[in-house]
Design a protein around this motif. Structure first.
Motif, PDB file in Angstrom:
ATOM      1  N   ASP A   1      87.717 -43.273 -91.099  1.00 40.72           N
ATOM      2  CA  ASP A   1      86.325 -43.222 -90.050  1.00 40.72           C
ATOM      3  C   ASP A   1      86.633 -43.480 -89.018  1.00 40.72           C
ATOM      4  O   ASP A   1      85.755 -43.056 -87.853  1.00 40.72           O
TER       5      ASP A   1
ATOM      6  N   PRO B   1      80.214 -39.554-100.101  1.00 39.43           N
ATOM      7  CA  PRO B   1      79.151 -40.215 -99.213  1.00 39.43           C
ATOM      8  C   PRO B   1      77.798 -39.332 -99.663  1.00 39.43           C
ATOM      9  O   PRO B   1      77.724 -37.967 -99.831  1.00 39.43           O
TER      10      PRO B   1
ATOM     11  N   GLY C   1      79.433 -43.385-102.155  1.00 41.45           N
ATOM     12  CA  GLY C   1      78.960 -44.228-100.898  1.00 41.45           C
ATOM     13  C   GLY C   1      77.549 -44.015-100.648  1.00 41.45           C
ATOM     14  O   GLY C   1      77.373 -42.919-100.135  1.00 41.45           O
TER      15      GLY C   1
ATOM     16  N   ALA D   1      74.986 -43.582 -98.193  1.00 35.20           N
ATOM     17  CA  ALA D   1      75.307 -43.608 -96.684  1.00 35.20           C
ATOM     18  C   ALA D   1      73.728 -43.823 -96.063  1.00 35.20           C
ATOM     19  O   ALA D   1      72.684 -43.584 -96.706  1.00 35.20           O
TER      20      ALA D   1
ATOM     21  N   SER E   1      76.501 -48.124 -97.675  1.00 34.86           N
ATOM     22  CA  SER E   1      77.018 -47.905 -96.369  1.00 34.86           C
ATOM     23  C   SER E   1      75.975 -47.878 -95.277  1.00 34.86           C
ATOM     24  O   SER E   1      75.175 -47.291 -95.278  1.00 34.86           O
TER      25      SER E   1
ATOM     26  N   THR F   1      75.683 -46.871 -92.320  1.00 30.03           N
ATOM     27  CA  THR F   1      76.449 -45.711 -91.476  1.00 30.03           C
ATOM     28  C   THR F   1      75.971 -45.814 -89.935  1.00 30.03           C
ATOM     29  O   THR F   1      76.776 -45.491 -89.154  1.00 30.03           O
TER      30      THR F   1
ATOM     31  N   HIS G   1      80.191 -50.973 -96.675  1.00 27.75           N
ATOM     32  CA  HIS G   1      80.654 -50.286 -95.661  1.00 27.75           C
ATOM     33  C   HIS G   1      79.697 -50.523 -94.634  1.00 27.75           C
ATOM     34  O   HIS G   1      78.549 -50.203 -94.548  1.00 27.75           O
TER      35      HIS G   1
ATOM     36  N   ASP H   1      84.862 -52.600 -96.537  1.00 18.86           N
ATOM     37  CA  ASP H   1      85.422 -51.585 -95.705  1.00 18.86           C
ATOM     38  C   ASP H   1      85.548 -52.204 -94.455  1.00 18.86           C
ATOM     39  O   ASP H   1      84.644 -52.760 -93.903  1.00 18.86           O
TER      40      ASP H   1
ATOM     41  N   CYS I   1      80.523 -42.671 -87.302  1.00 15.10           N
ATOM     42  CA  CYS I   1      80.236 -41.501 -87.755  1.00 15.10           C
ATOM     43  C   CYS I   1      79.706 -40.449 -86.643  1.00 15.10           C
ATOM     44  O   CYS I   1      78.568 -40.783 -85.936  1.00 15.10           O
TER      45      CYS I   1
ATOM     46  N   ASN J   1      83.000 -49.402 -86.969  1.00 18.62           N
ATOM     47  CA  ASN J   1      83.301 -50.277 -88.211  1.00 18.62           C
ATOM     48  C   ASN J   1      83.461 -51.709 -87.580  1.00 18.62           C
ATOM     49  O   ASN J   1      83.926 -52.040 -86.822  1.00 18.62           O
TER      50      ASN J   1
END
Lengths: 306, 306
Positions: B13, B98, B138, B140, B174, B176, B205, B229, B238, B247
């Motif tokens: 990522d 994802p 995941g 997302a 996630s 995202t 995440h 994560d 992303c 992240n």
């Protein structure tokens, strides 16, 4: 919606830790703009001897100015009974006296050991109550100390009880050094509340030294804390605790609380604009926070209306 | 002590979102050093077409290298069934696909609508199971989308059930886009767990786009999430969700979890040294995190021994 009080401490904790001086006019602009954005309480300065912190020499004048802003709760820090007298004279709504749980830090920061501090709290409390002013005690270095390391939780509980007995109307736990972790926050808040009563411990003063500031806020919320100190742009820290810089960032705190559905009364978009005053008044000074760059989420208004 | 799994996703990522290329040798150094610091799981890359993300072209080679590190769980991202085949062939322990809860994001990111994605999950899951490989999905943009705004929680619950029925052995939520707030994390984790079973939803995440990353970790811990994560230095994001970079920072996460008394198995001081590899391999690339500057608290070892 549950009301959560965000107390802006930047004009005190932020400014006292940086070298650059902010003019009285700029401080007034800052305070007025934050109040206009809905910030309900501002710690406008500290009644320490001006020779020690020249940046705080205009605190009395700022108190008088801030008292003219409708609806704003005007508070100041006082290191001792003498400061409490000056604060009453200036006309604060409330004052907060820092009481360091680490005796080493207490001696270094305020030149008093624990028994001397408890006596001082008693005297300052009488002065505050005599003047009709709300009197809070901030239990500094409650989560650890850069000089002593760990501070025993038993000691914090004992000293919290002593501060309450000596006249504190309200207590806060201060992570002066950025040592707190969320498990410790939950444990210590619970223990101190159990000792002094649920309504006596209301406040967390957190630093973001290790990036855990807002995580600790979540822990505090879980334990019923209703007031959080923060500093616009994360300005500040404690000049006597090395490596302790960085209050939690008001902008990120308000985004989080509003998004979670708490009622802070603060307009985030208006608050974000206040940052420009700091940029202009303190050129080159580092400002922190993520929300100012990222902006609110697309669905922010839906969240806060929920 | 409760075991919490920190999964390093920086090599996937992190690297996929930056322009600078990291050499295969540097990636190997990074992965080996993190594993040596005790990081138990690393997402080493993504089986996307190399033409789309040239940075990920060496994923198969990295999988083979990482499989040689004893005790390390080697995982990779797969966008579809074809990627799943390549992942099985390369020898991953686990793969994660994802599945974007925002259909707009799904179409833009993986060029598939929701029914097409569920079919793809079914096929990828059969390939993974056939190869004896753990298969996770995941979810997302589960907390909101930079294209659509709010994503309905009912929709996330429904699609989580669909992913589980289609063959997911494990699910993650996630963030995202960095939209999550702690109240939302608690609510959505609880709802999805209620729908698919407590053991099926294990992972969060999270991104730190608005500074709420670790606050959201605390919310996840409260709801029984056991895997988080994170990316060393906060590298990444992303590339298809504007403003979604960042992240949560592995260093700060590990400090927090270890300090709270969780068992991550990670040596924080060794982990902090790994950062130097990123500095050397990606000169000029911004790295995030507070713990690298502040260092552990003086009483860090006492806390983690507790």
């Amino acid at each position: 919606m549950t009301r959560i009080l965000v107390s802006e401490v930047g004009p005190r904790d932020g400014l006292q830790s940086i070298k650059a001086m902010m003019s009285l006019e700029d401080k007034k602009r800052w305070i007025a703009a934050e109040a206009a954005a809905g910030v309900p309480e501002i710690e406008v300065g500290s009644f320490v001897p001006p020779s020690l912190l020249p940046q705080m020499a205009d605190t009395a004048e700022l108190v008088r100015f801030a008292r003219g802003i409708e609806g704003l709760n005007v508070v100041a820090l006082v290191p001792n009974a003498k400061g409490a007298s000056r604060a009453v004279e200036a006309g604060v709504h409330g004052m907060s006296l820092p009481f360091s749980m680490s005796e080493t830090h207490s001696k270094k920061n305020l030149r008093k050991d624990h028994p001397e501090m408890i006596a001082e709290i008693g005297e300052a409390s009488r002065i505050a109550r005599g003047g009709g002013v709300h009197f809070a005690v901030g239990l500094a270095t409650a989560f650890g100390c850069t000089l002593e390391g760990a501070v025993s939780e038993d000691q914090v509980v004992r000293l919290a009880e002593a501060a309450a007995s000596a006249g504190a109307q309200e207590l806060g736990l201060s992570d002066t050094t950025g040592y707190a972790d969320p498990a410790q926050v939950r444990r210590l808040v619970r223990r101190v509340k159990a000792a002094v009563g649920d309504d006596m411990l209301t406040t967390l003063h957190l630093h973001n030294t290790r990036g855990l500031g807002l995580a600790n806020v979540v822990a505090g919320l879980e334990e019923g804390i209703t007031t959080f100190d923060a500093s616009l742009g994360g300005l500040g820290g404690c000049p006597f605790a090395p490596g302790a810089s960085g209050n939690i960032v008001t902008e990120d705190l308000v985004l989080m609380l509003n998004s979670m559905g708490f009622d802070t009364g603060i307009d985030l978009r208006a608050l974000l604009k206040v940052r420009q005053i700091l940029r202009e008044a303190l050129p080159g000074e580092p400002l922190y926070g993520f929300t100012p760059d990222a902006g609110p989420m697309l669905d922010y208004d839906e969240r806060t209306a929920a």
